[in-house]
Design an enzyme around this catalytic site. Structure first.
Site, PDB file in Angstrom:
ATOM      1  N   TYR A  87       2.092  -0.254  14.797  1.00 34.33           N
ATOM      2  CA  TYR A  87       1.423  -0.216  16.105  1.00 34.33           C
ATOM      3  C   TYR A  87       2.294  -0.870  17.179  1.00 34.33           C
ATOM      4  O   TYR A  87       2.378  -0.366  18.305  1.00 34.33           O
ATOM      5  CB  TYR A  87       0.063  -0.910  16.028  1.00 34.33           C
ATOM      6  N   GLU A 129      -8.576  -2.034  15.870  1.00 28.65           N
ATOM      7  CA  GLU A 129      -8.618  -3.310  15.153  1.00 28.65           C
ATOM      8  C   GLU A 129      -7.804  -3.157  13.878  1.00 28.65           C
ATOM      9  O   GLU A 129      -7.828  -2.095  13.258  1.00 28.65           O
ATOM     10  CB  GLU A 129     -10.050  -3.704  14.752  1.00 28.65           C
TER      11      GLU A 129
HETATM   12  C1  LIG Z   1      -0.174   1.693   7.715  1.00 30.65           C
HETATM   13  C2  LIG Z   1       0.152   3.136   7.292  1.00 30.65           C
HETATM   14  C3  LIG Z   1      -0.820   4.070   8.001  1.00 30.65           C
HETATM   15  C4  LIG Z   1       1.590   3.463   7.713  1.00 30.65           C
HETATM   16  O1  LIG Z   1       1.830   4.833   7.389  1.00 30.65           O
HETATM   17  P1  LIG Z   1       3.316   5.374   7.093  1.00 30.65           P
HETATM   18  O2  LIG Z   1       3.297   6.855   7.194  1.00 30.65           O
HETATM   19  O3  LIG Z   1       3.782   4.783   5.834  1.00 30.65           O
HETATM   20  O4  LIG Z   1       4.125   4.733   8.317  1.00 30.65           O
HETATM   21  P2  LIG Z   1       5.491   5.305   8.894  1.00 30.65           P
HETATM   22  O5  LIG Z   1       6.333   5.791   7.767  1.00 30.65           O
HETATM   23  O6  LIG Z   1       5.171   6.229  10.030  1.00 30.65           O
HETATM   24  O7  LIG Z   1       6.170   3.991   9.408  1.00 30.65           O
HETATM   25  C5  LIG Z   1       6.155   3.666  10.745  1.00 30.65           C
HETATM   26  C6  LIG Z   1       6.405   2.171  10.827  1.00 30.65           C
HETATM   27  O8  LIG Z   1       5.444   1.473  10.024  1.00 30.65           O
HETATM   28  C7  LIG Z   1       6.077   0.337   9.445  1.00 30.65           C
HETATM   29  N1  LIG Z   1       6.193   0.529   8.007  1.00 30.65           N
HETATM   30  C8  LIG Z   1       5.993   1.668   7.284  1.00 30.65           C
HETATM   31  N2  LIG Z   1       6.197   1.436   5.967  1.00 30.65           N
HETATM   32  C9  LIG Z   1       6.521   0.116   5.871  1.00 30.65           C
HETATM   33  C10 LIG Z   1       6.823  -0.745   4.783  1.00 30.65           C
HETATM   34  N3  LIG Z   1       6.859  -0.301   3.512  1.00 30.65           N
HETATM   35  N4  LIG Z   1       7.086  -2.034   5.035  1.00 30.65           N
HETATM   36  C11 LIG Z   1       7.053  -2.510   6.302  1.00 30.65           C
HETATM   37  N5  LIG Z   1       6.791  -1.735   7.388  1.00 30.65           N
HETATM   38  C12 LIG Z   1       6.517  -0.456   7.157  1.00 30.65           C
HETATM   39  C13 LIG Z   1       7.435   0.270  10.036  1.00 30.65           C
HETATM   40  O9  LIG Z   1       7.360  -0.409  11.262  1.00 30.65           O
HETATM   41  C14 LIG Z   1       7.746   1.716  10.287  1.00 30.65           C
HETATM   42  O10 LIG Z   1       8.722   1.922  11.260  1.00 30.65           O
HETATM   43  P3  LIG Z   1      10.302   1.924  10.892  1.00 30.65           P
HETATM   44  O11 LIG Z   1      10.475   2.946   9.854  1.00 30.65           O
HETATM   45  O12 LIG Z   1      10.966   2.292  12.175  1.00 30.65           O
HETATM   46  O13 LIG Z   1      10.612   0.543  10.458  1.00 30.65           O
HETATM   47  C15 LIG Z   1       0.070   3.302   5.763  1.00 30.65           C
HETATM   48  O14 LIG Z   1       0.791   2.255   5.158  1.00 30.65           O
HETATM   49  C16 LIG Z   1      -1.340   3.318   5.199  1.00 30.65           C
HETATM   50  O15 LIG Z   1      -1.987   4.365   5.158  1.00 30.65           O
HETATM   51  N6  LIG Z   1      -1.842   2.145   4.755  1.00 30.65           N
HETATM   52  C17 LIG Z   1      -3.182   2.044   4.151  1.00 30.65           C
HETATM   53  C18 LIG Z   1      -4.259   2.282   5.192  1.00 30.65           C
HETATM   54  C19 LIG Z   1      -4.132   1.303   6.348  1.00 30.65           C
HETATM   55  O16 LIG Z   1      -3.947   0.105   6.156  1.00 30.65           O
HETATM   56  N7  LIG Z   1      -4.242   1.852   7.586  1.00 30.65           N
HETATM   57  C20 LIG Z   1      -4.196   1.057   8.802  1.00 30.65           C
HETATM   58  C21 LIG Z   1      -5.560   0.532   9.120  1.00 30.65           C
HETATM   59  S1  LIG Z   1      -5.580  -0.388  10.675  1.00 30.65           S
END
Ligand SMILES: CC(C)(COP(=O)(O)OP(=O)(O)OC[C@H]1O[C@@H](n2cnc3c(N)ncnc32)[C@H](O)[C@@H]1OP(=O)(O)O)[C@@H](O)C(=O)NCCC(=O)NCCS
Length: 160
Positions: free
Chosen positions: A124, A112
């Protein structure tokens, strides 16, 4: 596009990592999980709890917590240190989870996500999850709706 991947090592999490997990969790979420929730997940034999550790400093940079229910893996928490986001760490964690969990013979993954969490939804979708419905007012802190997403959904799942 995220910045180039940083070198991280993916390891199973244990209770020795709880302080670092809690520190990241509290900085990353407005409504963080409690330490007790993590302790419970780490102890479950049906859970997979993986951490991404910086290969230079050894510090935890992010984690994924998944639990197996019947024929699907429920991804309960994916979180990256706010100082380390946008470097492909969540993607690496989830890809490792899929590799480990698939070898266990279980094919479906579900989660979710808040309808407002564009960053996570995009991540995702890029990893093959699709929107399978909405749970209204799922989050108790602000009554926000959740999107229910599935990847490799089993035919006999109870997905909507
Ligand atoms: C969501 C989260 C887990 C992503 O982690 P991350 O290590 O930054 O993600 P990644 O660097 O692996 O990025 C993978 C993809 O996520 C998306 N993404 C990552 N950073 C982004 C940003 N600043 N803006 C938009 N999309 C972004 C993109 O699709 C990216 O792929 P791309 O580089 O090919 O465009 C992180 O932002 C986080 O911990 N957020 C707070 C907790 C949370 O909301 N968790 C999810 C709960 S369901």
């Amino acid at each position: 596009m995220s910045a180039p991947p940083v070198p991280v090592e993916i390891l199973r999490l244990g209770s020795a990592h709880l302080d670092e997990i809690e520190s990241i969790e509290r900085r990353a979420y407005p409504t963080p999980w409690s330490r007790t929730m993590f302790t419970g997940e780490l102890a479950k034999p049906t859970s997979r709890c993986l951490g991404a550790f910086d290969v230079h400093s050894g510090r935890l940079a992010g984690y994924v917590i998944a639990s197996r229910y019947v024929d699907a893996w429920h991804i309960m928490n994916v979180c990256v240190d706010p100082d380390r986001q946008g470097h492909g760490i969540a993607r690496v964690l989830l890809e490792r989870l899929f590799a480990l969990a698939d070898s266990d013979g279980r094919q479906g993954y579900t989660l979710e996500v808040r309808v407002s969490n564009d960053r996570a939804i995009r991540l995702y979708e890029q990893l093959g999850f699709v929107n399978r419905g909405i749970r209204r007012a799922y989050y108790t802190d602000n009554r926000e709706d959740a999107i229910v997403m599935w990847r490799d959904e089993p035919d006999d799942s109870d997905a909507p």
